[in-house]
Design an enzyme around this catalytic site. Structure first.
Site, PDB file in Angstrom:
ATOM      1  N   SER A 147       0.916  -1.170  -0.044  1.00 39.77           N
ATOM      2  CA  SER A 147      -0.121   0.030  -0.128  1.00 39.77           C
ATOM      3  C   SER A 147       0.874   1.224   0.113  1.00 39.77           C
ATOM      4  O   SER A 147       2.126   1.069   0.453  1.00 39.77           O
ATOM      5  CB  SER A 147      -0.916  -0.095   1.200  1.00 39.77           C
ATOM      6  OG  SER A 147      -1.526   1.260   1.334  1.00 39.77           O
ATOM      7  N   TYR A 160      -2.703  -0.414  10.403  1.00 41.97           N
ATOM      8  CA  TYR A 160      -2.685  -0.775   8.984  1.00 41.97           C
ATOM      9  C   TYR A 160      -1.237  -0.563   8.291  1.00 41.97           C
ATOM     10  O   TYR A 160      -0.967  -1.236   7.549  1.00 41.97           O
ATOM     11  CB  TYR A 160      -3.670  -0.060   8.215  1.00 41.97           C
ATOM     12  CG  TYR A 160      -3.866  -0.368   6.717  1.00 41.97           C
ATOM     13  CD1 TYR A 160      -4.451  -1.631   6.316  1.00 41.97           C
ATOM     14  CD2 TYR A 160      -3.611   0.578   5.882  1.00 41.97           C
ATOM     15  CE1 TYR A 160      -4.652  -1.856   4.975  1.00 41.97           C
ATOM     16  CE2 TYR A 160      -3.811   0.475   4.581  1.00 41.97           C
ATOM     17  CZ  TYR A 160      -4.002  -0.997   4.054  1.00 41.97           C
ATOM     18  OH  TYR A 160      -4.414  -1.155   2.633  1.00 41.97           O
TER      19      TYR A 160
HETATM   20  P1  NAD Z   1     -12.032  -5.604  -1.008  1.00 39.61           P
HETATM   21  O1  NAD Z   1     -12.465  -5.834   0.429  1.00 39.61           O
HETATM   22  O2  NAD Z   1     -13.018  -5.500  -2.473  1.00 39.61           O
HETATM   23  O3  NAD Z   1     -11.363  -7.279  -1.433  1.00 39.61           O
HETATM   24  C1  NAD Z   1     -10.602  -7.949  -0.333  1.00 39.61           C
HETATM   25  C2  NAD Z   1     -10.897  -9.484  -0.683  1.00 39.61           C
HETATM   26  O4  NAD Z   1      -9.974 -10.110   0.253  1.00 39.61           O
HETATM   27  C3  NAD Z   1     -12.121  -9.810  -0.740  1.00 39.61           C
HETATM   28  O5  NAD Z   1     -12.550 -10.787  -1.715  1.00 39.61           O
HETATM   29  C4  NAD Z   1     -12.147 -10.620   0.841  1.00 39.61           C
HETATM   30  O6  NAD Z   1     -13.109 -11.411   0.847  1.00 39.61           O
HETATM   31  C5  NAD Z   1     -10.818 -11.124   0.777  1.00 39.61           C
HETATM   32  N1  NAD Z   1     -10.209 -11.450   2.017  1.00 39.61           N
HETATM   33  C6  NAD Z   1     -10.350 -10.653   3.190  1.00 39.61           C
HETATM   34  N2  NAD Z   1     -10.109 -11.311   4.242  1.00 39.61           N
HETATM   35  C7  NAD Z   1      -9.597 -12.587   3.936  1.00 39.61           C
HETATM   36  C8  NAD Z   1      -9.348 -13.822   4.581  1.00 39.61           C
HETATM   37  N3  NAD Z   1      -8.924 -13.699   5.841  1.00 39.61           N
HETATM   38  N4  NAD Z   1      -9.199 -14.813   3.620  1.00 39.61           N
HETATM   39  C9  NAD Z   1      -9.242 -14.829   2.320  1.00 39.61           C
HETATM   40  N5  NAD Z   1      -9.832 -13.691   1.809  1.00 39.61           N
HETATM   41  C10 NAD Z   1     -10.045 -12.596   2.456  1.00 39.61           C
HETATM   42  O7  NAD Z   1     -11.029  -4.598  -1.016  1.00 39.61           O
HETATM   43  P2  NAD Z   1      -9.508  -4.362  -2.062  1.00 39.61           P
HETATM   44  O8  NAD Z   1      -9.420  -3.032  -2.114  1.00 39.61           O
HETATM   45  O9  NAD Z   1      -9.876  -4.810  -3.446  1.00 39.61           O
HETATM   46  O10 NAD Z   1      -8.464  -5.266  -1.638  1.00 39.61           O
HETATM   47  C11 NAD Z   1      -7.995  -5.119  -0.301  1.00 39.61           C
HETATM   48  C12 NAD Z   1      -6.406  -5.252  -0.432  1.00 39.61           C
HETATM   49  O11 NAD Z   1      -5.998  -4.265  -0.950  1.00 39.61           O
HETATM   50  C13 NAD Z   1      -5.672  -5.258   1.034  1.00 39.61           C
HETATM   51  O12 NAD Z   1      -4.558  -6.089   1.122  1.00 39.61           O
HETATM   52  C14 NAD Z   1      -5.729  -3.496   1.084  1.00 39.61           C
HETATM   53  O13 NAD Z   1      -4.418  -3.535   1.922  1.00 39.61           O
HETATM   54  C15 NAD Z   1      -4.895  -3.322  -0.336  1.00 39.61           C
HETATM   55  N6  NAD Z   1      -5.239  -2.098  -0.522  1.00 39.61           N
HETATM   56  C16 NAD Z   1      -6.540  -1.640  -1.001  1.00 39.61           C
HETATM   57  C17 NAD Z   1      -6.558  -0.208  -1.173  1.00 39.61           C
HETATM   58  C18 NAD Z   1      -7.819   0.578  -1.575  1.00 39.61           C
HETATM   59  O14 NAD Z   1      -8.092   1.793  -1.383  1.00 39.61           O
HETATM   60  N7  NAD Z   1      -8.961  -0.187  -1.843  1.00 39.61           N
HETATM   61  C19 NAD Z   1      -5.382   0.508  -1.308  1.00 39.61           C
HETATM   62  C20 NAD Z   1      -4.101  -0.026  -1.030  1.00 39.61           C
HETATM   63  C21 NAD Z   1      -3.868  -1.362  -0.779  1.00 39.61           C
END
Ligand code: NAD
Length: 260
Positions: A147, A160
């Site tokens: 991130s 985080y």
């Molecule tokens: P999201 O919530 O749509 O997707 C996250 C996915 O991870 C979902 O499908 C969820 O079911 C799965 N997941 C969560 N916990 C889990 C677990 N314990 N076991 C298996 N699957 C699990 O959000 P997103 O933004 O697509 O993804 C989140 C990831 O992206 C994180 O790692 C976050 O740190 C990173 N991220 C997101 C952003 C943002 O602004 N969206 C920015 C930087 C980093």
């Protein structure tokens, strides 16, 4: 966003944790479009199966395995099943993760354990399991979702930021430790992305008195990032186009990190 494919992942099999929704779903679809067989591991059964259907409707091949990647038994169970059903894989996208928005002094040990388990322990468990299997298959590419909060500090996001700093360091370490065994490992570092995670983060920061919905987003990264814009970066890192890119943190943030 172009829907055209250059067939960059033809003949490859990719495992994606958190591939059911958001950035993970966008990447699952893009990998499949580029020719990969896509294997999703996620806790969201319905969304995971729906993503597989979307892949197959577009002519690709997808599989879904239900597992909570913060739990070692579930990680090993999913990877045992993948080994038995599908065999070897060439790409690992370690993406699953979540966020807690809270002042540090209000954060509990339960918050700490939860975030570290979902963001950090999961990456440890998944990479520890996948790397030897990828090495024995001749190597491959690992991408870890870090991130912009991996290297910059953000108010109300102490846990985080700690967790995302840890996974960036994991990516760098894998790059160094496994290079001679044919593994490349890179991190992708997004700013705010239009997903359930990103929109909840913006809303919670806004509720806490920051002004992300009104102006800060424009000042820092210009606009919200689309999930496909992260998927494009991940696809590059996963593919042989990035054959000499190893141990890199690829920022997908429209210049926010550079500006500081
Ligand atoms: P999201 O919530 O749509 O997707 C996250 C996915 O991870 C979902 O499908 C969820 O079911 C799965 N997941 C969560 N916990 C889990 C677990 N314990 N076991 C298996 N699957 C699990 O959000 P997103 O933004 O697509 O993804 C989140 C990831 O992206 C994180 O790692 C976050 O740190 C990173 N991220 C997101 C952003 C943002 O602004 N969206 C920015 C930087 C980093």
């Amino acid at each position: 966003m172009s829907e055209t494919s250059r067939g960059r992942l033809v003949g490859k099999t990719a495992v994606i944790t958190g591939g059911a929704a958001g950035i993970g779903r966008a990447t699952s679809l893009m990998f499949a479009r580029e020719g990969a067989r896509v294997v999703i591991i996620d806790i969201q059964e319905h969304a995971g199966k729906e993503t597989v259907e979307m892949i197959e409707q577009a002519g690709g091949t997808g599989h879904f395995y239900h597992a909570d990647v913060s739990k070692s038994k579930e990680v090993d169970g999913a990877f045992d099943a993948i080994k038995a059903d599908i065999g070897a894989y060439d790409i690992l996208f370690n993406h699953a993760g979540t966020i807690i928005v809270k002042p540090l002094h209000e954060s509990t040990e339960e918050d700490y354990d939860r975030l570290m388990d979902i963001n950090v322990r999961s990456a440890f468990l998944v990479c520890r399991r996948a790397l030897p299997e990828m090495v024995s298959n001749g190597g491959g590419s690992v991408v870890i979702t870090a991130s912009i909060a991996s290297e910059l500090g953000y108010a109300l996001e102490a846990l985080y930021c700690m967790s995302k700093g840890a996974v960036l360091q994991l990516a760098r370490t894998i790059a160094v430790e496994y290079r001679e065994q044919g593994i490349r490992c890179n991190a992708v570092c997004p700013g705010f992305v239009k997903t359930a995670h990103g929109l909840r983060e913006i809303a919670e920061l806004d509720d806490a008195g920051q002004t992300w919905e009104d102006g800060d987003l424009v000042a820092t990264q210009g606009r919200i990032c689309e999930p496909e814009e992260v998927a494009t970066a991940v696809t590059f890192l996963a593919s042989d186009d990035a054959s000499f890119v190893n141990g890199h943190a690829l920022y997908v943030d429209n210049g926010w990190y550079t500006k500081g």
